[in-house]
Scaffold this motif. Structure first.
Motif, PDB file in Angstrom:
ATOM      1  N   MET A  49     -29.317  -1.943 -16.286  1.00  0.00           N
ATOM      2  CA  MET A  49     -28.518  -1.547 -17.436  1.00  0.00           C
ATOM      3  C   MET A  49     -28.297  -2.769 -18.322  1.00  0.00           C
ATOM      4  SD  MET A  49     -24.974   0.636 -17.332  1.00  0.00           S
ATOM      5  CE  MET A  49     -24.079  -0.608 -16.444  1.00  0.00           C
ATOM      6  N   GLU A  50     -28.199  -2.533 -19.621  1.00  0.00           N
ATOM      7  CA  GLU A  50     -28.013  -3.633 -20.564  1.00  0.00           C
ATOM      8  C   GLU A  50     -26.625  -4.251 -20.434  1.00  0.00           C
ATOM      9  OE1 GLU A  50     -28.848  -2.395 -24.514  1.00  0.00           O
ATOM     10  OE2 GLU A  50     -30.797  -1.553 -23.975  1.00  0.00           O
ATOM     11  N   GLN A  51     -26.555  -5.534 -20.680  1.00  0.00           N
ATOM     12  CA  GLN A  51     -25.307  -6.301 -20.607  1.00  0.00           C
ATOM     13  C   GLN A  51     -24.234  -5.724 -21.521  1.00  0.00           C
ATOM     14  OE1 GLN A  51     -25.081  -9.229 -18.702  1.00  0.00           O
ATOM     15  NE2 GLN A  51     -22.959  -9.596 -19.226  1.00  0.00           N
ATOM     16  N   GLU A  52     -24.636  -5.174 -22.671  1.00  0.00           N
ATOM     17  CA  GLU A  52     -23.697  -4.677 -23.666  1.00  0.00           C
ATOM     18  C   GLU A  52     -23.092  -3.319 -23.314  1.00  0.00           C
ATOM     19  OE1 GLU A  52     -26.979  -5.498 -24.545  1.00  0.00           O
ATOM     20  OE2 GLU A  52     -26.390  -7.563 -24.899  1.00  0.00           O
ATOM     21  N   SER A  53     -23.544  -2.701 -22.245  1.00  0.00           N
ATOM     22  CA  SER A  53     -23.051  -1.379 -21.862  1.00  0.00           C
ATOM     23  C   SER A  53     -21.545  -1.428 -21.581  1.00  0.00           C
ATOM     24  CB  SER A  53     -23.780  -0.885 -20.612  1.00  0.00           C
ATOM     25  OG  SER A  53     -23.202   0.314 -20.161  1.00  0.00           O
ATOM     26  N   ASP A  54     -20.863  -0.352 -21.946  1.00  0.00           N
ATOM     27  CA  ASP A  54     -19.427  -0.279 -21.685  1.00  0.00           C
ATOM     28  C   ASP A  54     -19.116   0.645 -20.502  1.00  0.00           C
ATOM     29  OD1 ASP A  54     -19.912   2.193 -22.812  1.00  0.00           O
ATOM     30  OD2 ASP A  54     -18.151   2.166 -24.109  1.00  0.00           O
ATOM     31  N   MET A  55     -20.110   0.896 -19.662  1.00  0.00           N
ATOM     32  CA  MET A  55     -19.923   1.803 -18.533  1.00  0.00           C
ATOM     33  C   MET A  55     -18.784   1.365 -17.614  1.00  0.00           C
ATOM     34  SD  MET A  55     -22.577   2.759 -15.531  1.00  0.00           S
ATOM     35  CE  MET A  55     -21.944   3.287 -13.959  1.00  0.00           C
ATOM     36  N   GLY A  56     -18.572   0.094 -17.480  1.00  0.00           N
ATOM     37  CA  GLY A  56     -17.520  -0.399 -16.592  1.00  0.00           C
ATOM     38  C   GLY A  56     -16.120  -0.068 -17.057  1.00  0.00           C
ATOM     39  N   ASN A  59     -15.856   5.219 -18.731  1.00  0.00           N
ATOM     40  CA  ASN A  59     -16.592   6.152 -17.886  1.00  0.00           C
ATOM     41  C   ASN A  59     -15.680   7.324 -17.537  1.00  0.00           C
ATOM     42  OD1 ASN A  59     -15.081   5.395 -15.409  1.00  0.00           O
ATOM     43  ND2 ASN A  59     -16.117   3.441 -15.724  1.00  0.00           N
ATOM     44  N   LEU A  60     -16.185   8.237 -16.754  1.00  0.00           N
ATOM     45  CA  LEU A  60     -15.413   9.429 -16.424  1.00  0.00           C
ATOM     46  C   LEU A  60     -14.076   9.083 -15.767  1.00  0.00           C
ATOM     47  CD1 LEU A  60     -15.341  12.505 -16.349  1.00  0.00           C
ATOM     48  CD2 LEU A  60     -16.491  12.397 -14.139  1.00  0.00           C
ATOM     49  N   ALA A  61     -14.076   8.102 -14.870  1.00  0.00           N
ATOM     50  CA  ALA A  61     -12.844   7.735 -14.159  1.00  0.00           C
ATOM     51  C   ALA A  61     -11.813   7.128 -15.110  1.00  0.00           C
ATOM     52  CB  ALA A  61     -13.155   6.760 -13.030  1.00  0.00           C
ATOM     53  N   THR A  62     -12.235   6.216 -15.975  1.00  0.00           N
ATOM     54  CA  THR A  62     -11.277   5.601 -16.901  1.00  0.00           C
ATOM     55  C   THR A  62     -10.799   6.598 -17.943  1.00  0.00           C
ATOM     56  OG1 THR A  62     -13.077   4.734 -18.289  1.00  0.00           O
ATOM     57  CG2 THR A  62     -12.178   3.265 -16.585  1.00  0.00           C
ATOM     58  N   GLN A  63     -11.677   7.517 -18.350  1.00  0.00           N
ATOM     59  CA  GLN A  63     -11.273   8.555 -19.290  1.00  0.00           C
ATOM     60  C   GLN A  63     -10.232   9.478 -18.660  1.00  0.00           C
ATOM     61  OE1 GLN A  63     -14.921  10.394 -20.585  1.00  0.00           O
ATOM     62  NE2 GLN A  63     -15.723   8.460 -21.359  1.00  0.00           N
ATOM     63  N   LEU A  64     -10.430   9.811 -17.391  1.00  0.00           N
ATOM     64  CA  LEU A  64      -9.466  10.635 -16.670  1.00  0.00           C
ATOM     65  C   LEU A  64      -8.109   9.922 -16.593  1.00  0.00           C
ATOM     66  CD1 LEU A  64      -8.764  13.077 -14.809  1.00  0.00           C
ATOM     67  CD2 LEU A  64      -9.528  11.647 -12.920  1.00  0.00           C
ATOM     68  N   LEU A  65      -8.128   8.644 -16.248  1.00  0.00           N
ATOM     69  CA  LEU A  65      -6.878   7.888 -16.145  1.00  0.00           C
ATOM     70  C   LEU A  65      -6.152   7.795 -17.486  1.00  0.00           C
ATOM     71  CD1 LEU A  65      -7.809   4.998 -13.703  1.00  0.00           C
ATOM     72  CD2 LEU A  65      -6.144   6.824 -13.328  1.00  0.00           C
ATOM     73  N   THR A  66      -6.896   7.562 -18.560  1.00  0.00           N
ATOM     74  CA  THR A  66      -6.244   7.472 -19.865  1.00  0.00           C
ATOM     75  C   THR A  66      -5.590   8.793 -20.236  1.00  0.00           C
ATOM     76  OG1 THR A  66      -8.300   7.961 -21.051  1.00  0.00           O
ATOM     77  CG2 THR A  66      -7.723   5.641 -20.755  1.00  0.00           C
ATOM     78  N   THR A  67      -6.229   9.892 -19.869  1.00  0.00           N
ATOM     79  CA  THR A  67      -5.640  11.207 -20.129  1.00  0.00           C
ATOM     80  C   THR A  67      -4.394  11.416 -19.280  1.00  0.00           C
ATOM     81  OG1 THR A  67      -7.800  12.127 -20.683  1.00  0.00           O
ATOM     82  CG2 THR A  67      -6.078  13.685 -20.089  1.00  0.00           C
ATOM     83  N   MET A  68      -4.481  11.102 -17.995  1.00  0.00           N
ATOM     84  CA  MET A  68      -3.348  11.304 -17.085  1.00  0.00           C
ATOM     85  C   MET A  68      -2.142  10.457 -17.473  1.00  0.00           C
ATOM     86  SD  MET A  68      -5.327  11.387 -13.442  1.00  0.00           S
ATOM     87  CE  MET A  68      -3.864  11.657 -12.471  1.00  0.00           C
ATOM     88  N   LEU A  71      -2.679   7.211 -22.338  1.00  0.00           N
ATOM     89  CA  LEU A  71      -3.054   5.923 -22.918  1.00  0.00           C
ATOM     90  C   LEU A  71      -4.112   6.126 -23.993  1.00  0.00           C
ATOM     91  CD1 LEU A  71      -3.397   3.907 -19.591  1.00  0.00           C
ATOM     92  CD2 LEU A  71      -1.473   3.865 -21.178  1.00  0.00           C
ATOM     93  N   GLU A  72      -4.319   5.112 -24.795  1.00  0.00           N
ATOM     94  CA  GLU A  72      -5.377   5.151 -25.804  1.00  0.00           C
ATOM     95  C   GLU A  72      -6.736   5.035 -25.105  1.00  0.00           C
ATOM     96  OE1 GLU A  72      -5.270   5.518 -29.189  1.00  0.00           O
ATOM     97  OE2 GLU A  72      -3.142   5.961 -28.912  1.00  0.00           O
ATOM     98  N   PRO A  73      -7.727   5.822 -25.522  1.00  0.00           N
ATOM     99  CA  PRO A  73      -9.064   5.728 -24.922  1.00  0.00           C
ATOM    100  C   PRO A  73      -9.694   4.367 -25.169  1.00  0.00           C
ATOM    101  CG  PRO A  73      -8.878   7.666 -26.343  1.00  0.00           C
ATOM    102  CD  PRO A  73      -7.635   6.857 -26.525  1.00  0.00           C
ATOM    103  N   ALA A  74     -10.556   3.952 -24.245  1.00  0.00           N
ATOM    104  CA  ALA A  74     -11.271   2.673 -24.385  1.00  0.00           C
ATOM    105  C   ALA A  74     -12.258   2.771 -25.535  1.00  0.00           C
ATOM    106  CB  ALA A  74     -12.007   2.347 -23.087  1.00  0.00           C
ATOM    107  N   GLY A  75     -12.521   1.602 -26.153  1.00  0.00           N
ATOM    108  CA  GLY A  75     -13.547   1.521 -27.191  1.00  0.00           C
ATOM    109  C   GLY A  75     -13.086   2.051 -28.477  1.00  0.00           C
TER     110      GLY A  75
END
Length: 75
Positions: A49-56, A59-68, A71-75
């Motif tokens: 995967m490219e270094q610039e990827s924001d997968m870390g 992703n689905l887990a961080t999106q779930l946490l921000t909803t729960m 919080l403001e979504p990442a990016g």
């Protein structure tokens, strides 16, 4: 069933009320997010995967946490 129905049924089967469900849901989401972060690091280190990827961090887990946690979504 719904979230509430699932908790109610689980409580019935266990014979005791479920406590601190939200804490355990957030904790499991956090663990999943850490695993996804580590996976993203491994994929970048392996040049899969490219270094610039924001997968870390996005992703689905961080999106779930921000909803729960409202919080403001990442990016």
């Amino acid at each position: 069933g719904t979230h509430e129905e699932t908790i109610e049924r689980y409580s019935e089967l266990m014979g005791r009320p479920m406590q601190d469900v939200f804490f355990y849901e957030v904790f499991s989401g956090f663990r999943f997010a850490v695993i996804m972060l580590r996976l993203a690091d491994l994929l970048v280190d392996s040049s899969i995967m490219e270094q610039e990827s924001d997968m870390g961090t996005n992703n689905l887990a961080t999106q779930l946490l921000t909803t729960m946690l409202d919080l403001e979504p990442a990016g």
